[in-house]
Design a protein around this motif. Structure first.
Motif, short mmCIF file in Angstrom:
data_model
loop_
_atom_site.label_atom_id
_atom_site.label_comp_id
_atom_site.label_asym_id
_atom_site.label_seq_id
_atom_site.Cartn_x
_atom_site.Cartn_y
_atom_site.Cartn_z
N ARG A 83 35.52 12.32 23.24
CA ARG A 83 36.94 12.23 23.62
C ARG A 83 37.84 13.00 22.64
N PHE A 84 37.30 13.39 21.48
CA PHE A 84 38.07 14.16 20.51
C PHE A 84 37.64 15.62 20.44
N TRP A 85 36.76 16.06 21.33
CA TRP A 85 36.26 17.43 21.27
C TRP A 85 37.32 18.49 21.52
N PHE A 86 38.43 18.12 22.11
CA PHE A 86 39.50 19.10 22.34
C PHE A 86 40.01 19.67 21.02
N ILE A 87 39.79 18.98 19.92
CA ILE A 87 40.24 19.43 18.60
C ILE A 87 39.34 20.53 18.04
N TRP A 88 38.10 20.58 18.51
CA TRP A 88 37.12 21.49 17.93
C TRP A 88 37.55 22.95 17.96
N ASP A 89 38.16 23.41 19.04
CA ASP A 89 38.58 24.82 19.12
C ASP A 89 39.54 25.18 18.00
N ASP A 90 40.47 24.29 17.69
CA ASP A 90 41.41 24.54 16.60
C ASP A 90 40.71 24.50 15.25
N LEU A 91 39.81 23.54 15.06
CA LEU A 91 39.12 23.40 13.78
C LEU A 91 38.18 24.57 13.50
N THR A 92 37.59 25.15 14.52
CA THR A 92 36.61 26.22 14.30
C THR A 92 37.25 27.60 14.23
N GLN A 93 38.50 27.72 14.62
CA GLN A 93 39.16 29.03 14.60
C GLN A 93 39.18 29.59 13.18
N GLY A 94 38.60 30.77 13.01
CA GLY A 94 38.59 31.44 11.72
C GLY A 94 37.47 31.02 10.78
N ALA A 95 36.59 30.13 11.24
CA ALA A 95 35.49 29.67 10.39
C ALA A 95 34.39 30.72 10.31
N ILE A 96 33.75 30.83 9.14
CA ILE A 96 32.62 31.75 9.02
C ILE A 96 31.37 31.14 9.64
N GLY A 97 31.37 29.83 9.83
CA GLY A 97 30.22 29.17 10.42
C GLY A 97 30.32 27.67 10.31
N ALA A 98 29.22 27.01 10.72
CA ALA A 98 29.23 25.55 10.75
C ALA A 98 27.89 24.97 10.31
N ILE A 99 27.97 23.80 9.75
CA ILE A 99 26.80 22.97 9.54
C ILE A 99 26.81 21.95 10.67
N VAL A 100 25.74 21.93 11.47
CA VAL A 100 25.59 20.89 12.48
C VAL A 100 24.71 19.82 11.86
N LEU A 101 25.31 18.69 11.57
CA LEU A 101 24.60 17.59 10.94
C LEU A 101 23.92 16.75 12.02
N VAL A 102 22.63 16.48 11.82
CA VAL A 102 21.81 15.82 12.83
C VAL A 102 21.22 14.54 12.27
N ASP A 103 21.23 13.51 13.09
CA ASP A 103 20.57 12.23 12.79
C ASP A 103 19.45 12.08 13.81
N THR A 104 18.20 12.14 13.36
CA THR A 104 17.08 12.09 14.31
C THR A 104 16.94 10.74 15.00
N ARG A 105 17.60 9.71 14.49
CA ARG A 105 17.59 8.41 15.17
C ARG A 105 18.42 8.48 16.45
N ARG A 106 19.30 9.49 16.53
CA ARG A 106 20.20 9.64 17.68
C ARG A 106 20.32 11.13 17.99
N LEU A 107 19.19 11.79 18.17
CA LEU A 107 19.17 13.24 18.33
C LEU A 107 20.02 13.72 19.50
N ASP A 108 20.11 12.92 20.55
CA ASP A 108 20.88 13.32 21.73
C ASP A 108 22.36 13.56 21.41
N THR A 109 22.88 12.95 20.35
CA THR A 109 24.29 13.17 20.01
C THR A 109 24.52 14.55 19.40
#
Length: 183
Positions: A83-109
């Motif tokens: 429900r907060f993903w609409f913010i992602w476009d603004d947060l990622t603008q101008g970024a050199i990249g991202a760390i996608v943090l993963v929890d294998t107990r809930r990999l689907d997230t």
């Protein structure tokens, strides 16, 4: 002297440790927009596997690391709930990249975050957060489950540990720089 600002995003699903990672490496007191999980989130936020979670990020987390006198790394953490993903476009603008943090107990997230950066062509690494130092899967098994290309670095991380979180950031910066040099 002109300081160069470098923007990095820390993303992932709900409860993967994004706020914790930023807090572990930031040289300033991180800005967080955490709110208490309330009854209103029951049935909206899936807390399976993270039942003890009491707070959640509702806008962003922000931290800073001075790399050298002329380079500053700014860290922006995304909220994990859809429900907060609409913010992602603004947060990622101008970024050199991202760390996608993963929890294998809930990999689907993690799938939405991986898809987000793949679709936009933003360089990213997958950092597998080893809660309590444990993970029952190998990196190759996680790569296969996430269907992440071999060109995307996967690495172990403990978001609570400053050194481990720094290594994830170094991995991302190296990956982003290699992609820039290749293009």
């Amino acid at each position: 002297m002109d300081r160069k600002a470098v923007k990095v995003v820390v993303a992932g699903g709900f409860g993967t440790g994004k706020t914790t990672l930023i807090g572990s490496v930031s040289e300033i007191q991180p800005l967080t927009t955490e709110e208490v999980l309330t009854q209103a989130s029951v049935g909206v936020d899936d807390v399976t596997g993270v039942e003890g979670k009491a707070n959640t990020t509702v806008a962003l987390d922000f931290g800073r690391i001075t790399i050298s006198p002329d380079v500053v790394l700014y860290l922006f953490g995304t909220p994990g709930q859809n429900r907060f993903w609409f913010i992602w476009d603004d947060l990622t603008q101008g970024a050199i990249g991202a760390i996608v943090l993963v929890d294998t107990r809930r990999l689907d997230t993690s799938f939405p975050a991986v898809d987000y950066f793949e679709r936009r062509g933003i360089p990213f690494v997958v950092a597998v957060n080893r809660f309590d130092g444990q993970c029952q899967y190998t990196l190759n098994e996680i790569r296969s489950a996430l269907e992440v290309a071999a060109s995307v670095p996967l690495l172990w991380c403990d978001a609570r540990d400053r050194s481990s979180s720094k290594q994830a950031l170094i991995g991302l910066v190296r990956h982003a720089m290699s992609r820039m040099q290749a293009s």
